[in-house]
Scaffold this motif. Sequence first.
Motif, PDB file in Angstrom:
ATOM      1  N   PHE A  62       0.897   4.407  -9.459  1.00 63.22           N
ATOM      2  CA  PHE A  62       0.819   3.110  -8.790  1.00 63.22           C
ATOM      3  C   PHE A  62      -0.384   2.332  -9.309  1.00 63.22           C
ATOM      4  O   PHE A  62      -1.510   2.810  -9.255  1.00 63.22           O
ATOM      5  CB  PHE A  62       0.739   3.312  -7.272  1.00 63.22           C
ATOM      6  N   TYR A  63      -0.115   1.143  -9.822  1.00 63.31           N
ATOM      7  CA  TYR A  63      -1.142   0.300 -10.424  1.00 63.31           C
ATOM      8  C   TYR A  63      -1.530  -0.785  -9.417  1.00 63.31           C
ATOM      9  O   TYR A  63      -0.683  -1.551  -8.971  1.00 63.31           O
ATOM     10  CB  TYR A  63      -0.609  -0.313 -11.717  1.00 63.31           C
ATOM     11  N   MET A  64      -2.823  -0.817  -9.091  1.00 56.43           N
ATOM     12  CA  MET A  64      -3.322  -1.723  -8.066  1.00 56.43           C
ATOM     13  C   MET A  64      -4.438  -2.590  -8.661  1.00 56.43           C
ATOM     14  O   MET A  64      -5.186  -2.135  -9.533  1.00 56.43           O
ATOM     15  CB  MET A  64      -3.877  -0.931  -6.880  1.00 56.43           C
ATOM     16  N   THR A  65      -4.549  -3.824  -8.176  1.00 57.90           N
ATOM     17  CA  THR A  65      -5.620  -4.725  -8.589  1.00 57.90           C
ATOM     18  C   THR A  65      -6.411  -5.133  -7.361  1.00 57.90           C
ATOM     19  O   THR A  65      -5.831  -5.508  -6.346  1.00 57.90           O
ATOM     20  CB  THR A  65      -5.049  -5.986  -9.268  1.00 57.90           C
ATOM     21  N   TYR A  66      -7.730  -5.058  -7.487  1.00 63.32           N
ATOM     22  CA  TYR A  66      -8.642  -5.422  -6.400  1.00 63.32           C
ATOM     23  C   TYR A  66      -9.541  -6.542  -6.911  1.00 63.32           C
ATOM     24  O   TYR A  66     -10.537  -6.299  -7.590  1.00 63.32           O
ATOM     25  CB  TYR A  66      -9.463  -4.200  -5.967  1.00 63.32           C
ATOM     26  N   GLU A  67      -9.167  -7.790  -6.595  1.00 65.25           N
ATOM     27  CA  GLU A  67      -9.924  -8.941  -7.084  1.00 65.25           C
ATOM     28  C   GLU A  67     -11.295  -9.006  -6.419  1.00 65.25           C
ATOM     29  O   GLU A  67     -11.485  -8.556  -5.301  1.00 65.25           O
ATOM     30  CB  GLU A  67      -9.142 -10.220  -6.811  1.00 65.25           C
ATOM     31  N   ALA A  84       6.371   4.228   3.376  1.00 64.73           N
ATOM     32  CA  ALA A  84       6.197   2.866   2.882  1.00 64.73           C
ATOM     33  C   ALA A  84       6.516   1.898   4.004  1.00 64.73           C
ATOM     34  O   ALA A  84       7.521   2.047   4.699  1.00 64.73           O
ATOM     35  CB  ALA A  84       7.110   2.610   1.689  1.00 64.73           C
ATOM     36  N   GLY A  85       5.645   0.944   4.183  1.00 66.43           N
ATOM     37  CA  GLY A  85       5.851  -0.098   5.185  1.00 66.43           C
ATOM     38  C   GLY A  85       5.801  -1.446   4.514  1.00 66.43           C
ATOM     39  O   GLY A  85       5.621  -1.546   3.302  1.00 66.43           O
ATOM     40  N   ARG A  86       5.956  -2.469   5.304  1.00 64.75           N
ATOM     41  CA  ARG A  86       5.957  -3.825   4.758  1.00 64.75           C
ATOM     42  C   ARG A  86       4.644  -4.140   4.045  1.00 64.75           C
ATOM     43  O   ARG A  86       4.627  -4.802   3.027  1.00 64.75           O
ATOM     44  CB  ARG A  86       6.196  -4.835   5.875  1.00 64.75           C
ATOM     45  N   ASP A  87       3.509  -3.655   4.587  1.00 62.75           N
ATOM     46  CA  ASP A  87       2.211  -4.015   4.019  1.00 62.75           C
ATOM     47  C   ASP A  87       1.434  -2.838   3.457  1.00 62.75           C
ATOM     48  O   ASP A  87       0.298  -2.994   3.031  1.00 62.75           O
ATOM     49  CB  ASP A  87       1.363  -4.736   5.061  1.00 62.75           C
ATOM     50  N   HIS A  88       2.021  -1.653   3.423  1.00 60.39           N
ATOM     51  CA  HIS A  88       1.272  -0.486   2.954  1.00 60.39           C
ATOM     52  C   HIS A  88       2.186   0.568   2.334  1.00 60.39           C
ATOM     53  O   HIS A  88       3.398   0.534   2.513  1.00 60.39           O
ATOM     54  CB  HIS A  88       0.492   0.153   4.110  1.00 60.39           C
ATOM     55  N   LEU A  89       1.553   1.478   1.618  1.00 62.10           N
ATOM     56  CA  LEU A  89       2.221   2.608   0.984  1.00 62.10           C
ATOM     57  C   LEU A  89       1.314   3.815   1.188  1.00 62.10           C
ATOM     58  O   LEU A  89       0.100   3.715   1.002  1.00 62.10           O
ATOM     59  CB  LEU A  89       2.396   2.319  -0.513  1.00 62.10           C
ATOM     60  N   ILE A  90       1.879   4.931   1.596  1.00 62.56           N
ATOM     61  CA  ILE A  90       1.089   6.152   1.751  1.00 62.56           C
ATOM     62  C   ILE A  90       1.597   7.155   0.727  1.00 62.56           C
ATOM     63  O   ILE A  90       2.794   7.458   0.673  1.00 62.56           O
ATOM     64  CB  ILE A  90       1.203   6.728   3.176  1.00 62.56           C
ATOM     65  N   THR A  96      -4.211  18.136  -4.402  1.00 62.52           N
ATOM     66  CA  THR A  96      -5.148  18.367  -3.288  1.00 62.52           C
ATOM     67  C   THR A  96      -4.514  18.170  -1.919  1.00 62.52           C
ATOM     68  O   THR A  96      -5.063  18.612  -0.921  1.00 62.52           O
ATOM     69  CB  THR A  96      -6.339  17.401  -3.393  1.00 62.52           C
ATOM     70  N   GLY A  97      -3.380  17.457  -1.876  1.00 64.33           N
ATOM     71  CA  GLY A  97      -2.756  17.147  -0.592  1.00 64.33           C
ATOM     72  C   GLY A  97      -3.398  15.957   0.108  1.00 64.33           C
ATOM     73  O   GLY A  97      -2.956  15.549   1.174  1.00 64.33           O
ATOM     74  N   GLN A  98      -4.470  15.409  -0.473  1.00 65.26           N
ATOM     75  CA  GLN A  98      -5.147  14.247   0.128  1.00 65.26           C
ATOM     76  C   GLN A  98      -4.178  13.077   0.202  1.00 65.26           C
ATOM     77  O   GLN A  98      -3.457  12.786  -0.747  1.00 65.26           O
ATOM     78  CB  GLN A  98      -6.363  13.857  -0.709  1.00 65.26           C
ATOM     79  N   ARG A  99      -4.151  12.419   1.350  1.00 65.99           N
ATOM     80  CA  ARG A  99      -3.277  11.260   1.546  1.00 65.99           C
ATOM     81  C   ARG A  99      -4.073   9.978   1.343  1.00 65.99           C
ATOM     82  O   ARG A  99      -5.214   9.870   1.787  1.00 65.99           O
ATOM     83  CB  ARG A  99      -2.650  11.310   2.922  1.00 65.99           C
ATOM     84  N   ILE A 100      -3.434   9.014   0.685  1.00 67.23           N
ATOM     85  CA  ILE A 100      -4.087   7.744   0.369  1.00 67.23           C
ATOM     86  C   ILE A 100      -3.188   6.616   0.867  1.00 67.23           C
ATOM     87  O   ILE A 100      -1.989   6.598   0.577  1.00 67.23           O
ATOM     88  CB  ILE A 100      -4.298   7.601  -1.151  1.00 67.23           C
ATOM     89  N   MET A 101      -3.773   5.682   1.627  1.00 66.23           N
ATOM     90  CA  MET A 101      -3.028   4.503   2.068  1.00 66.23           C
ATOM     91  C   MET A 101      -3.396   3.350   1.140  1.00 66.23           C
ATOM     92  O   MET A 101      -4.568   3.024   0.984  1.00 66.23           O
ATOM     93  CB  MET A 101      -3.356   4.125   3.507  1.00 66.23           C
ATOM     94  N   LEU A 102      -2.385   2.768   0.516  1.00 68.12           N
ATOM     95  CA  LEU A 102      -2.569   1.638  -0.395  1.00 68.12           C
ATOM     96  C   LEU A 102      -1.973   0.394   0.237  1.00 68.12           C
ATOM     97  O   LEU A 102      -0.887   0.446   0.815  1.00 68.12           O
ATOM     98  CB  LEU A 102      -1.880   1.930  -1.733  1.00 68.12           C
TER      99      LEU A 102
END
Length: 131
Positions: A62-67, A84-90, A96-102
């Motif tokens: 997943f490629y993300m940009t943080y201006e 996956a939701g309207r405004d986020h992706l987990i 590692t099993g670590q969860r990340i919310m994008l």
Amino acid sequence: MSMQQPMAIQQPVATQQAATMPPSVASGNVITPSGTVLTGLPQEQSFIENILRLNLGKIGTFYMTYENNSEWNAKIFRGKIEAAGRDHLIISDPRTGQRIMLLMVNFDYATFDEPLNYEYPFRQPESSEEQ
């Protein structure tokens, strides 16, 4: 006596749009131009979050940009789609099993190493003979 040419009558926009939409029957099902009635169509449109939901459990990049971020402007995440939701992706890191919310506002695009599930509205399911 002057002759006037007849004025062209413009069709209202709503009628023009209705002419391009597939007709439906009382049940809400769609009738194709060939007359086939399509039933059980997905009600959701093909938004990114719906496509991601169809592919829960798949690993992607997943490629993300943080201006306006002085530390890093763009970041790449790799992980398994958990939700996956309207405004986020987990996603979760498979090692590692670590969860990340994008946040979807930062989402640019994603790549996958396997085919994706994708159901396009008004598409009939393929017959078992073709599979």
